[in-house]
Design a protein around this motif. Structure first.
Motif, PDB file in Angstrom:
ATOM      1  N   MET A   1       4.833  -7.889 -30.903  1.00 18.21           N
ATOM      2  CA  MET A   1       3.608  -8.557 -30.439  1.00 18.21           C
ATOM      3  C   MET A   1       3.869  -9.457 -29.245  1.00 18.21           C
ATOM      4  SD  MET A   1       1.155  -9.885 -33.401  1.00 18.21           S
ATOM      5  CE  MET A   1       1.058  -9.008 -34.912  1.00 18.21           C
ATOM      6  N   ASN A   2       5.072 -10.009 -29.175  1.00 19.15           N
ATOM      7  CA  ASN A   2       5.407 -10.898 -28.066  1.00 19.15           C
ATOM      8  C   ASN A   2       5.472 -10.171 -26.731  1.00 19.15           C
ATOM      9  OD1 ASN A   2       5.508 -13.214 -29.609  1.00 19.15           O
ATOM     10  ND2 ASN A   2       7.684 -13.004 -30.050  1.00 19.15           N
ATOM     11  N   THR A   3       5.496  -8.851 -26.757  1.00 20.27           N
ATOM     12  CA  THR A   3       5.540  -8.077 -25.516  1.00 20.27           C
ATOM     13  C   THR A   3       4.145  -7.656 -25.054  1.00 20.27           C
ATOM     14  OG1 THR A   3       5.766  -5.926 -26.613  1.00 20.27           O
ATOM     15  CG2 THR A   3       7.810  -7.163 -26.166  1.00 20.27           C
ATOM     16  N   THR A   4       3.115  -7.985 -25.841  1.00 24.55           N
ATOM     17  CA  THR A   4       1.759  -7.581 -25.488  1.00 24.55           C
ATOM     18  C   THR A   4       1.126  -8.610 -24.560  1.00 24.55           C
ATOM     19  OG1 THR A   4       0.874  -8.654 -27.461  1.00 24.55           O
ATOM     20  CG2 THR A   4       1.443  -6.315 -27.653  1.00 24.55           C
ATOM     21  N   PRO A   5       0.178  -8.184 -23.738  1.00 22.32           N
ATOM     22  CA  PRO A   5      -0.407  -9.097 -22.747  1.00 22.32           C
ATOM     23  C   PRO A   5      -1.401 -10.081 -23.375  1.00 22.32           C
ATOM     24  CG  PRO A   5      -1.458  -6.956 -22.606  1.00 22.32           C
ATOM     25  CD  PRO A   5      -0.340  -6.823 -23.605  1.00 22.32           C
ATOM     26  N   VAL A   6      -1.130 -11.374 -23.259  1.00 18.71           N
ATOM     27  CA  VAL A   6      -2.055 -12.372 -23.785  1.00 18.71           C
ATOM     28  C   VAL A   6      -3.323 -12.461 -22.948  1.00 18.71           C
ATOM     29  CG1 VAL A   6      -0.294 -13.750 -24.943  1.00 18.71           C
ATOM     30  CG2 VAL A   6      -0.911 -14.273 -22.590  1.00 18.71           C
ATOM     31  N   THR A   7      -3.344 -11.738 -21.850  1.00 23.28           N
ATOM     32  CA  THR A   7      -4.552 -11.695 -21.033  1.00 23.28           C
ATOM     33  C   THR A   7      -5.614 -10.778 -21.651  1.00 23.28           C
ATOM     34  OG1 THR A   7      -3.534  -9.955 -19.699  1.00 23.28           O
ATOM     35  CG2 THR A   7      -3.362 -12.227 -18.882  1.00 23.28           C
ATOM     36  N   SER A   8      -5.212  -9.982 -22.642  1.00 26.99           N
ATOM     37  CA  SER A   8      -6.146  -9.091 -23.330  1.00 26.99           C
ATOM     38  C   SER A   8      -6.797  -9.827 -24.502  1.00 26.99           C
ATOM     39  CB  SER A   8      -5.409  -7.857 -23.850  1.00 26.99           C
ATOM     40  OG  SER A   8      -6.203  -7.172 -24.799  1.00 26.99           O
ATOM     41  N   ARG A   9      -8.112  -9.906 -24.478  1.00 27.61           N
ATOM     42  CA  ARG A   9      -8.824 -10.589 -25.570  1.00 27.61           C
ATOM     43  C   ARG A   9      -8.565  -9.897 -26.910  1.00 27.61           C
ATOM     44  NH1 ARG A   9     -13.279 -14.202 -26.145  1.00 27.61           N
ATOM     45  NH2 ARG A   9     -14.047 -14.022 -28.264  1.00 27.61           N
TER      46      ARG A   9
END
Length: 143
Positions: free
Chosen positions: A55-63
């Motif tokens: 999960m830490n590799t996923t973009p936090v810019t995605s709602r």
């Protein structure tokens, strides 16, 4: 791999005996959290750490990513089964899954799912016919 269906009971203190065949994989600790369809997901600690790292590799810019992480992680509780193989399910998670005395625990591959028995029966009644009617492969190349 976790497999099968079991019917443990929840005691007055919110504790449940883990199915005997699952205990060895969970003796070092587990993480339980909100699952989809109002059940609880239970992961061995190492598997949950793998998921959290991914999960830490996923973009936090995605709602959608932020929403999923918030719901999954805010309900997460790390637990260690006692010597008798019982685990306490926090009140927050019992409320989320609508757990009463009668529970159904299913093996779902890399995780365990804990369901209120009536909710599981309702889910299964609605899912069995579509499963039988599946004309295309849900997972290409699986069967």
């Amino acid at each position: 791999m976790f497999l099968g269906t079991h019917s443990p009971r929840l005691d007055d203190k919110g504790r449940m005996f883990l199915p005997a065949k699952f205990r060895e994989r969970l003796v070092g600790g587990l993480v339980m959290t909100r699952g989809q369809e109002r059940c609880l997901y239970v992961f061995p600690m190492a598997e949950f750490e793998r998921i959290a790292t991914a999960m830490n590799t996923t973009p936090v810019t995605s709602r959608a990513v932020r929403d999923y992480q918030r719901v999954l992680l805010s309900g997460a509780s790390d637990e260690i089964p006692d010597k008798q193989g019982r685990v306490t399910i926090p009140q927050l998670l019992r409320d989320y899954a609508g757990l009463s005395k009668e529970c159904t625990v299913i093996g779902a591959g890399n995780r365990i799912e804990i369901w209120d028995t009536q909710a599981w029966n309702d889910y299964l009644a609605g899912a069995e016919q579509p499963f039988a009617d599946q004309a295309e492969e849900v997972v290409p190349g699986l069967l």
